[in-house]
Design a protein around this motif. Structure first.
Motif, PDB file in Angstrom:
ATOM      1  N   LEU A  21       0.806  -1.220   0.000  1.00 25.11           N
ATOM      2  CA  LEU A  21       0.000   0.000   0.000  1.00 25.11           C
ATOM      3  C   LEU A  21       0.842   1.275   0.000  1.00 25.11           C
ATOM      4  CD1 LEU A  21      -2.780  -1.081   2.500  1.00 25.11           C
ATOM      5  CD2 LEU A  21      -2.974  -0.837   0.015  1.00 25.11           C
ATOM      6  N   HIS A  22       2.147   1.149  -0.160  1.00 30.08           N
ATOM      7  CA  HIS A  22       3.016   2.323  -0.188  1.00 30.08           C
ATOM      8  C   HIS A  22       3.703   2.429  -1.545  1.00 30.08           C
ATOM      9  CE1 HIS A  22       6.578   4.826   0.481  1.00 30.08           C
ATOM     10  NE2 HIS A  22       5.786   5.457   1.328  1.00 30.08           N
ATOM     11  N   TRP A  65       1.313   6.513   1.336  1.00 31.55           N
ATOM     12  CA  TRP A  65       0.491   5.386   1.752  1.00 31.55           C
ATOM     13  C   TRP A  65      -0.900   5.615   1.174  1.00 31.55           C
ATOM     14  CZ3 TRP A  65       2.210   1.120   4.027  1.00 31.55           C
ATOM     15  CH2 TRP A  65       3.458   1.165   4.642  1.00 31.55           C
ATOM     16  N   ILE A 102       1.244   0.965  -6.768  1.00 34.06           N
ATOM     17  CA  ILE A 102       0.324   0.300  -5.855  1.00 34.06           C
ATOM     18  C   ILE A 102      -0.763  -0.442  -6.624  1.00 34.06           C
ATOM     19  CG2 ILE A 102      -1.366   0.644  -4.016  1.00 34.06           C
ATOM     20  CD1 ILE A 102       0.404   2.921  -3.014  1.00 34.06           C
TER      21      ILE A 102
END
Length: 97
Positions: free
Chosen positions: A15-16, A74, A22
């Motif tokens: 998720l980063h 994020w 992503i």
């Protein structure tokens, strides 16, 4: 007297990154989750967790992500896109079908 570590906030590492990174990682993770879910009805734990560093940007909604798509951050709002396909839910606007 031992010094205690301050609590840390960790999320799945996929998720980063940039929006496009992503998306690619989320599709791969979604396929991995789907295989496990079809096998025994459970979801696997994330392969890697990454600690959120002080000052890092954490985006929780797609609307907050319109100006920063190619900046690392994020992107928690993309987590639903990982679970939607295995559960038969409609993917969100951030991950086309």
């Amino acid at each position: 007297m031992p010094t205690s570590q301050p609590p840390s906030l960790r999320f799945p590492a996929f998720l980063h990154g940039t929006f496009s990174e992503i998306q690619r990682k989320a599709r791969s993770e979604g396929r991995r989750c789907a295989r496990q879910y079809k096998k025994d009805g459970t979801f696997p734990l994330p392969l890697h967790l990454r600690e959120v560093q002080p000052g890092e940007v954490v985006l929780t909604h797609t609307l907050s992500d319109f100006l920063t798509k190619e900046q690392s951050a994020w992107r928690l709002h993309l987590f639903f896109d990982v679970l939607a396909p295995p559960l038969g839910l409609t993917p969100g606007p951030s991950l086309p079908p």
